[in-house]
Design a protein around this motif. Structure first.
Motif, PDB file in Angstrom:
ATOM      1  N   VAL A  45      -8.367  23.279  20.146  1.00 53.37           N
ATOM      2  CA  VAL A  45      -7.662  22.242  20.899  1.00 53.37           C
ATOM      3  C   VAL A  45      -6.274  22.729  21.300  1.00 53.37           C
ATOM      4  CG1 VAL A  45      -6.651  19.929  20.777  1.00 53.37           C
ATOM      5  CG2 VAL A  45      -8.940  20.349  19.849  1.00 53.37           C
ATOM      6  N   LEU A  46      -5.569  23.342  20.371  1.00 55.46           N
ATOM      7  CA  LEU A  46      -4.217  23.822  20.667  1.00 55.46           C
ATOM      8  C   LEU A  46      -4.241  24.915  21.737  1.00 55.46           C
ATOM      9  CD1 LEU A  46      -2.825  23.821  17.036  1.00 55.46           C
ATOM     10  CD2 LEU A  46      -2.118  22.318  18.902  1.00 55.46           C
ATOM     11  N   THR A  47      -5.223  25.797  21.669  1.00 59.99           N
ATOM     12  CA  THR A  47      -5.356  26.830  22.695  1.00 59.99           C
ATOM     13  C   THR A  47      -5.648  26.199  24.054  1.00 59.99           C
ATOM     14  OG1 THR A  47      -6.106  28.496  21.111  1.00 59.99           O
ATOM     15  CG2 THR A  47      -6.678  28.856  23.429  1.00 59.99           C
ATOM     16  N   ALA A  48      -6.507  25.189  24.069  1.00 63.75           N
ATOM     17  CA  ALA A  48      -6.817  24.499  25.325  1.00 63.75           C
ATOM     18  C   ALA A  48      -5.572  23.842  25.900  1.00 63.75           C
ATOM     19  CB  ALA A  48      -7.910  23.461  25.085  1.00 63.75           C
ATOM     20  N   LEU A  49      -4.735  23.291  25.041  1.00 63.53           N
ATOM     21  CA  LEU A  49      -3.490  22.691  25.517  1.00 63.53           C
ATOM     22  C   LEU A  49      -2.550  23.757  26.089  1.00 63.53           C
ATOM     23  CD1 LEU A  49      -2.916  20.093  22.672  1.00 63.53           C
ATOM     24  CD2 LEU A  49      -3.225  19.560  25.096  1.00 63.53           C
ATOM     25  N   GLU A  50      -2.465  24.897  25.422  1.00 61.41           N
ATOM     26  CA  GLU A  50      -1.645  25.994  25.955  1.00 61.41           C
ATOM     27  C   GLU A  50      -2.135  26.428  27.331  1.00 61.41           C
ATOM     28  OE1 GLU A  50       0.368  28.759  22.743  1.00 61.41           O
ATOM     29  OE2 GLU A  50      -1.803  28.795  22.511  1.00 61.41           O
ATOM     30  N   GLU A  51      -3.441  26.579  27.456  1.00 58.29           N
ATOM     31  CA  GLU A  51      -4.019  26.972  28.737  1.00 58.29           C
ATOM     32  C   GLU A  51      -3.787  25.893  29.792  1.00 58.29           C
ATOM     33  OE1 GLU A  51      -7.673  29.631  26.781  1.00 58.29           O
ATOM     34  OE2 GLU A  51      -8.029  27.585  27.460  1.00 58.29           O
ATOM     35  N   GLY A  52      -3.859  24.638  29.363  1.00 57.82           N
ATOM     36  CA  GLY A  52      -3.613  23.539  30.282  1.00 57.82           C
ATOM     37  C   GLY A  52      -2.175  23.493  30.759  1.00 57.82           C
ATOM     38  N   ILE A  53      -1.244  23.784  29.864  1.00 58.49           N
ATOM     39  CA  ILE A  53       0.166  23.856  30.254  1.00 58.49           C
ATOM     40  C   ILE A  53       0.371  24.968  31.281  1.00 58.49           C
ATOM     41  CG2 ILE A  53       2.474  24.457  29.410  1.00 58.49           C
ATOM     42  CD1 ILE A  53       1.664  23.049  26.756  1.00 58.49           C
ATOM     43  N   ALA A  54      -0.251  26.119  31.038  1.00 59.59           N
ATOM     44  CA  ALA A  54      -0.104  27.256  31.961  1.00 59.59           C
ATOM     45  C   ALA A  54      -0.644  26.932  33.356  1.00 59.59           C
ATOM     46  CB  ALA A  54      -0.825  28.473  31.386  1.00 59.59           C
ATOM     47  N   ARG A  55      -1.694  26.120  33.420  1.00 59.42           N
ATOM     48  CA  ARG A  55      -2.278  25.734  34.711  1.00 59.42           C
ATOM     49  C   ARG A  55      -1.542  24.574  35.362  1.00 59.42           C
ATOM     50  NH1 ARG A  55      -7.084  25.939  31.636  1.00 59.42           N
ATOM     51  NH2 ARG A  55      -6.970  23.663  31.524  1.00 59.42           N
ATOM     52  N   GLY A  56      -0.713  23.877  34.606  1.00 55.74           N
ATOM     53  CA  GLY A  56      -0.042  22.693  35.116  1.00 55.74           C
ATOM     54  C   GLY A  56      -0.835  21.415  34.921  1.00 55.74           C
ATOM     55  N   ASP A  57      -1.887  21.449  34.102  1.00 55.76           N
ATOM     56  CA  ASP A  57      -2.689  20.249  33.848  1.00 55.76           C
ATOM     57  C   ASP A  57      -1.954  19.250  32.960  1.00 55.76           C
ATOM     58  OD1 ASP A  57      -4.731  21.291  35.362  1.00 55.76           O
ATOM     59  OD2 ASP A  57      -5.953  21.935  33.653  1.00 55.76           O
ATOM     60  N   VAL A  58      -1.154  19.763  32.040  1.00 63.38           N
ATOM     61  CA  VAL A  58      -0.322  18.926  31.177  1.00 63.38           C
ATOM     62  C   VAL A  58       1.061  19.565  31.064  1.00 63.38           C
ATOM     63  CG1 VAL A  58      -2.173  17.907  29.801  1.00 63.38           C
ATOM     64  CG2 VAL A  58      -1.241  20.107  29.133  1.00 63.38           C
ATOM     65  N   LYS A  59       2.020  18.768  30.641  1.00 65.76           N
ATOM     66  CA  LYS A  59       3.380  19.263  30.466  1.00 65.76           C
ATOM     67  C   LYS A  59       3.639  19.573  28.994  1.00 65.76           C
ATOM     68  CE  LYS A  59       5.149  16.502  34.324  1.00 65.76           C
ATOM     69  NZ  LYS A  59       6.092  15.424  34.719  1.00 65.76           N
ATOM     70  N   GLU A  60       4.398  20.638  28.785  1.00 67.34           N
ATOM     71  CA  GLU A  60       4.677  21.036  27.402  1.00 67.34           C
ATOM     72  C   GLU A  60       5.332  19.920  26.610  1.00 67.34           C
ATOM     73  OE1 GLU A  60       7.311  24.272  24.861  1.00 67.34           O
ATOM     74  OE2 GLU A  60       7.554  24.101  27.034  1.00 67.34           O
TER      75      GLU A  60
END
Length: 357
Positions: free
Chosen positions: A278-293
């Motif tokens: 889950v944490l890796t998915a969030l990191e990847e999502g932040i990198a794509r702009g899907d979520v904010k850090e």
């Protein structure tokens, strides 16, 4: 910017796991990996074969067998919604501490051949569940049908009117839409009242349709969908406020079932490293702009991993803490004994480690 290097969090609760028949070689191998992931409470699925768990006595016997593998885990047991279940069995289930009743549309997924064709015949059972406060857990897909233009890609969206109908007919019934995979499902759950929530898996936060179409170990039901759907799941996680929480749907299969002759078995095995995925998915999502850090706070993680699910199932808060560290573990190529071999999600990759405090 990346996530923090570590998080101190309450012990996690995984509200959707498959541990398979117990005693049995798969259960013996995977049950000890629950606490390895920093999880102390699990909601156990009842779709065993050759017979699902349809009585309270069977559920309690199954729980006892799992406790023999690891007695420190809190196993929340469930029944399989089946034509043999009566209102009296529901009342007995509530008194025995059974946590929910899982409904599988017939033919939609693994071991669903005994499942529901219509909810109409279950009115008395559902009404009793509503009055007793027993949770209804929904596998939210319609079975594939060429004549009705239903495939794995729209099966969840096609099911959502059923969710809405059940909520309307039984407004006080606690309902979990399991393993959401679409933006449509996220919106539907948000549109329902507070008694309707949903689980989100670790793998659906990162996988897309292209991933499982190329790799049997990424194939599951419901299947991963589009970038837009993945983005909606990540957004649901960081804005959950109790509406969405962790249910990994970790589904172990022997490698022969994934790569043998015939159709591949549906299921992704994520149990040992669920929080890291889950944490890796969030990191990847932040990198794509899907979520904010800034949206990924310790409060958000503690709620999604632990607090929200416990509150919905009326389970006491976690007593212990876990320390999750970035890059502190490597996923095995496989887990195996002389009887079974299971390939975990993202095998061979670096992931987050978990230390019990």
């Amino acid at each position: 910017m990346p996530l923090k290097d570590s998080y101190l969090l309450p012990a996690a609760a995984d509200m959707h796991v498959h541990l398979r028949n117990a005693p049995g070689p798969i259960a013996e191998l995977v049950t000890p990996t629950i606490r390895k992931a920093g999880i102390d409470t699990v909601f156990v699925m009842p779709n065993l074969a050759p017979r699902p768990v349809v009585t309270v006595d069977e559920a309690l016997e199954y729980k006892k067998a799992l406790q023999a593998y690891d007695p420190e885990v809190n196993y929340l047991m469930s029944l399989y919604l089946h034509e043999s279940i009566t209102p009296d069995e529901i009342r007995k289930a509530k008194k025995a501490g059974i946590a929910g009743v899982k409904a599988y549309p017939r033919g939609a997924t693994t071991n669903s051949q005994w499942g529901v064709i219509s909810f109409d015949p279950f009115h008395s059972v559902l009404s009793t569940m509503e009055s007793e406060g027993l949770v209804l857990n929904l596998h939210g897909e319609m079975p594939s049908s060429a004549s009705e233009n239903i495939t794995v890609m729209n099966a969840e969206s096609k099911f959502l009117p059923t969710l809405t109908s059940l909520h309307s007919k039984y407004p006080k019934l606690k309902i979990v839409l399991e393993h959401c995979t679409t933006a449509d499902a996220v919106a539907a759950v948000r549109a329902c009242g507070p008694n309707v929530v949903a689980t989100i898996t670790a793998h659906h936060l990162s996988l897309l349709v292209d991933d499982w179409s190329a790799n049997v170990h990424h194939y599951c039901k419901p299947s991963a969908k589009s970038p837009e759907d993945r983005r909606a799941l990540l957004q649901a996680l960081v804005t959950s406020k109790g509406k969405f929480f962790l249910g990994t749907d970790s589904a172990p299969h022997d490698i022969s079932s994934k790569k043998g002759k015939g159709n591949t078995a549906a299921g992704v095995f994520t149990q040992p490293y669920a929080l890291g995925y889950v944490l890796t998915a969030l990191e990847e999502g932040i990198a794509r702009g899907d979520v904010k850090e800034e949206d990924v706070t310790e409060e958000v993680l503690a709620g999604f991993f632990s607090g929200y699910g416990r509150k919905f199932y009326e389970v006491k808060p976690a007593e212990r803490k876990i320390l999750v560290k970035k890059g502190g573990a490597t996923v095995e190529e496989s887990l195996k004994t002389d009887k079974v071999e299971i390939v975990p999600y993202r095998s061979g990759e670096k992931t987050w480690s978990v230390e019990w405090q």
